[in-house]
Structure formats: structure tokens, C-alpha cells
Design an enzyme around this catalytic site. Structure first.
Site, PDB file in Angstrom:
ATOM      1  N   MET A  28      -7.266  14.878  -2.271  1.00 58.65           N
ATOM      2  CA  MET A  28      -7.322  13.715  -1.101  1.00 58.65           C
ATOM      3  C   MET A  28      -8.042  13.846   0.061  1.00 58.65           C
ATOM      4  SD  MET A  28      -3.762  11.841  -1.898  1.00 58.65           S
ATOM      5  CE  MET A  28      -2.518  12.511  -0.661  1.00 58.65           C
ATOM      6  N   GLY A  34      -6.663  25.875   1.711  1.00 65.39           N
ATOM      7  CA  GLY A  34      -5.975  25.981   0.501  1.00 65.39           C
ATOM      8  C   GLY A  34      -6.809  24.864  -0.583  1.00 65.39           C
ATOM      9  N   HIS A  35      -7.461  23.973  -0.325  1.00 66.86           N
ATOM     10  CA  HIS A  35      -8.270  23.324  -1.093  1.00 66.86           C
ATOM     11  C   HIS A  35      -9.604  24.076  -1.258  1.00 66.86           C
ATOM     12  CE1 HIS A  35      -6.726  19.878   1.416  1.00 66.86           C
ATOM     13  NE2 HIS A  35      -6.552  19.520   0.056  1.00 66.86           N
ATOM     14  N   GLY A 153      -2.993  23.496  -6.448  1.00 62.55           N
ATOM     15  CA  GLY A 153      -2.233  24.456  -5.835  1.00 62.55           C
ATOM     16  C   GLY A 153      -0.847  24.185  -6.150  1.00 62.55           C
ATOM     17  N   ASP A 156       2.379  22.244  -3.940  1.00 63.82           N
ATOM     18  CA  ASP A 156       3.008  20.917  -4.737  1.00 63.82           C
ATOM     19  C   ASP A 156       3.253  21.488  -6.033  1.00 63.82           C
ATOM     20  OD1 ASP A 156       2.543  19.094  -2.549  1.00 63.82           O
ATOM     21  OD2 ASP A 156       0.443  19.516  -2.955  1.00 63.82           O
ATOM     22  N   GLN A 159       4.502  18.738  -8.640  1.00 62.91           N
ATOM     23  CA  GLN A 159       3.213  18.016  -9.024  1.00 62.91           C
ATOM     24  C   GLN A 159       2.478  18.958  -9.989  1.00 62.91           C
ATOM     25  OE1 GLN A 159       0.349  16.057  -6.444  1.00 62.91           O
ATOM     26  NE2 GLN A 159      -0.846  17.894  -6.636  1.00 62.91           N
ATOM     27  N   SER A 192      -2.528  19.180   4.905  1.00 65.55           N
ATOM     28  CA  SER A 192      -3.135  18.281   5.706  1.00 65.55           C
ATOM     29  C   SER A 192      -2.204  17.593   6.826  1.00 65.55           C
ATOM     30  CB  SER A 192      -3.759  17.196   4.796  1.00 65.55           C
ATOM     31  OG  SER A 192      -4.762  17.833   4.028  1.00 65.55           O
TER      32      SER A 192
HETATM   33  O1  PAF Z   1      -2.318  17.110  -4.465  1.00 69.13           O
HETATM   34  C1  PAF Z   1      -3.011  16.143  -3.826  1.00 69.13           C
HETATM   35  O2  PAF Z   1      -4.015  16.171  -3.319  1.00 69.13           O
HETATM   36  C2  PAF Z   1      -3.020  14.544  -4.828  1.00 69.13           C
HETATM   37  O3  PAF Z   1      -1.607  14.551  -5.294  1.00 69.13           O
HETATM   38  C3  PAF Z   1      -4.005  14.676  -6.252  1.00 69.13           C
HETATM   39  C4  PAF Z   1      -3.454  15.478  -7.140  1.00 69.13           C
HETATM   40  C5  PAF Z   1      -5.449  14.616  -5.721  1.00 69.13           C
HETATM   41  C6  PAF Z   1      -3.813  13.129  -6.836  1.00 69.13           C
HETATM   42  O4  PAF Z   1      -4.209  12.206  -6.046  1.00 69.13           O
END
Ligand code: PAF
Length: 285
Positions: A28, A34-35, A153, A156, A159, A192
């Protein structure tokens, strides 16, 4: 080289002209280390990497921070460009749709992907509909980008399990790699949302990682220690900043650990309106 694509039509056109396999990192935006660690893992595996930056409205609840969520595309692109200096000859295509309608086109806007079992518990119980929003947008992005492999990552963690289960259930030909949590020197997991914290809250936030570590140390990878670890969890939860603190099976998130060989400790610590997520996984003997 970094190429920016802001429309789905252009994305589909570009992808249909390509034959090589690609890695894909969905985000996002408002990138942090991390990204970048996800992107680096993808760049090590592939010459050609797709990276999406899209603040997905369907995963935010009505009172959550969708409008406030930091959008920093120029800065993000610069970070990616700087990183690519270390990866000569490699290309990153950034898909950053200008409007949600680019992703949720009329033909699919009512489609919801729902991962039963995992979506309504723990984080999903506190944020109803959140994991439907995540699964729906990630499925859509997979459909558009058609990656060979994707990187998520582990901060989460739920997720990650939801997306892994979606891939399995729908037989999607996509590999998924979970990437270790990147932390600040203090131990706070990068997010973030950390920038919403005041200096005092930042100091208090250290109790999150510290609590998880205490539970991990108490458990010490031994099934026999589960009852005492659970007692510690109950004690820690006297601090009402914990939204939840759970010891669960690492694959199913079941509470019953009688046949578990790996467990996860999942916690959310809330300071003001900011919810900080963290977790740890460990093998049990
Ligand atoms: O982890 C995130 O940044 C969001 O949940 C993702 C996986 C990009 C989905 O919008």
C-alpha cells in the site's frame, strides 16, 4: 530501471507482451525497510519484478484510517530507483492505479474472495470484513499481474496465512514466500503506522515486542510449558492496551495445540488509535 503504470489497461497490455516469469510484491506504499526487504528478495529471484502501490479501500473499516493513510508515491519511486542501482539490468514495474475503479472495474466490483475459517478470528474478529478486502484485492492483483511468485511480510502473519490458504484453495499457480519482520533497533516491528505514534507512545510500544519475547522465552519450544505460557499471557493482558495476545497453531491458528508442531504468538498493542501488530513463530517439541 523503474517503470510506472497507473492504468489497468496499460498493465494488461504490458503483461500480455511479456513472456518471462515475474516476481510480485503487493503493497500500500509509504515504503520502509520492510517493503524494501520484500523487493530485494524478489530482485534476487527475478530480473523482472512487479510492485503494486495501492491503498485498498475495501480492507479498511468505516472508522479506520483509509483517508489518513500516508500516500507518498514520489518518495516511494525514488527509494525503488535508489535500490535498483545495486541491481543493474533488472527492471521494476510499479503498478499504482490512480483510482480504485482501475482495480475494481465494473465487471468484478461486486466480487468478494472470502477465506473461510481464517478470516473471522483474531484480527478478523476485531476488523470484520478486513480479510475479505485483503483477499479480494490480492486475488485481483494476481489476476492482473500473473506472477510466478509473490512476497509477503510476516508482520501481518494472519494476512500471510489468509493469502497462502487462498492460493491453495483456488489452486492458483503462484508461489508465496513469507519474509521476516524488519525491526527498529528498539525491537519495534516496522510499519507505516508507526509514524502516528507520539514519543511517549513510541516508548510504551516496546512492551509489545518485549511481551512476545517473554512468552517465547517461557515456552522455550517445549509443549510442557504451554500452560505456564498461557498463564503469563493472562497476566500480561492485565495491561488493557493489548487488543489481543494469543498463542495459536502456526498453520491453522487453532487454539488447541495438542497436535501442533509449530506455534505462533500473535499480539496487537493499541496506543491511542494506533494498533501495532507483531508476532513470533516457533517449533515445539
Ligand atoms: O499488507 C499490505 O500492505 C496490504 O494488506 C496488501 C497485501 C498490499 C493488500 O492491500
Amino acid at each position: 530501471m523503474v517503470k510506472l503504470i497507473t492504468s489497468t489497461q496499460e498493465l494488461l497490455k504490458t503483461r500480455s507482451a511479456e513472456t518471462e516469469v515475474i516476481g510480485f510484491v503487493p503493497t500500500m506504499g509509504n515504503l520502509h525497510a520492510g517493503h524494501i526487504s520484500l523487493l530485494e528478495a524478489a530482485l534476487k529471484d527475478f530480473d523482472h519484478v512487479y510492485f503494486s502501490i495501492f491503498v485498498n479501500p475495501t480492507q479498511f473499516g468505516p472508522n479506520e484510517d483509509f483517508n489518513q493513510y500516508p500516500r507518498t508515491l514520489e518518495k516511494d519511486l525514488k527509494l525503488i530507483e535508489d535500490l535498483l542501482i545495486n541491481y543493474p539490468g533488472k527492471e521494476v514495474v510499479v503498478y499504482s492505479p490512480k483510482h480504485p475503479q482501475e482495480v475494481y472495474t465494473d465487471d468484478i466490483k461486486n466480487r468478494v474472495i472470502s477465506v473461510k475459517g481464517l478470516k473471522d478470528i483474531i484480527e478478523g474478529a476485531i476488523r470484520p470484513g478486513h480479510f475479505d478486502g485483503v483477499a479480494t484485492v490480492v486475488f485481483r492483483l494476481f489476476e492482473l499481474v500473473k506472477p510466478y511468485k509473490t512476497y509477503f511480510g510476516l508482520k501481518d502473519y494472519q494476512q500471510f496465512l489468509v493469502i497462502k490458504r487462498m492460493i491453495q484453495d483456488l489452486n492458483l499457480p503462484i508461489m508465496i514466500q513469507g519474509m521476516p519482520i524488519i525491526r527498529e533497533p528498539t525491537g519495534l516491528a516496522l510499519s507505516s503506522r508507526n509514524q502516528y505514534l507520539s514519543p511517549q507512545q513510541k516508548e510504551k510500544s516496546l512492551l509489545l515486542n518485549y511481551g512476545l519475547k517473554q512468552i517465547e522465552d517461557t515456552l522455550a519450544g517445549d509443549k510442557l510449558n504451554i500452560p505456564v505460557a498461557r498463564e503469563l499471557i493472562t497476566k500480561l493482558k492485565n495491561d488493557c492496551n493489548w487488543n489481543y495476545l494469543e498463542l495459536r497453531d502456526a498453520d491453522t491458528l487453532d487454539e488447541d495445540l495438542s497436535s501442533s508442531s509449530k506455534v505462533t504468538i500473535l499480539g496487537v498493542y493499541q496506543l491511542g488509535t494506533t494498533r501495532l501488530l507483531d508476532n513470533r513463530q516457533m517449533e515445539l517439541k
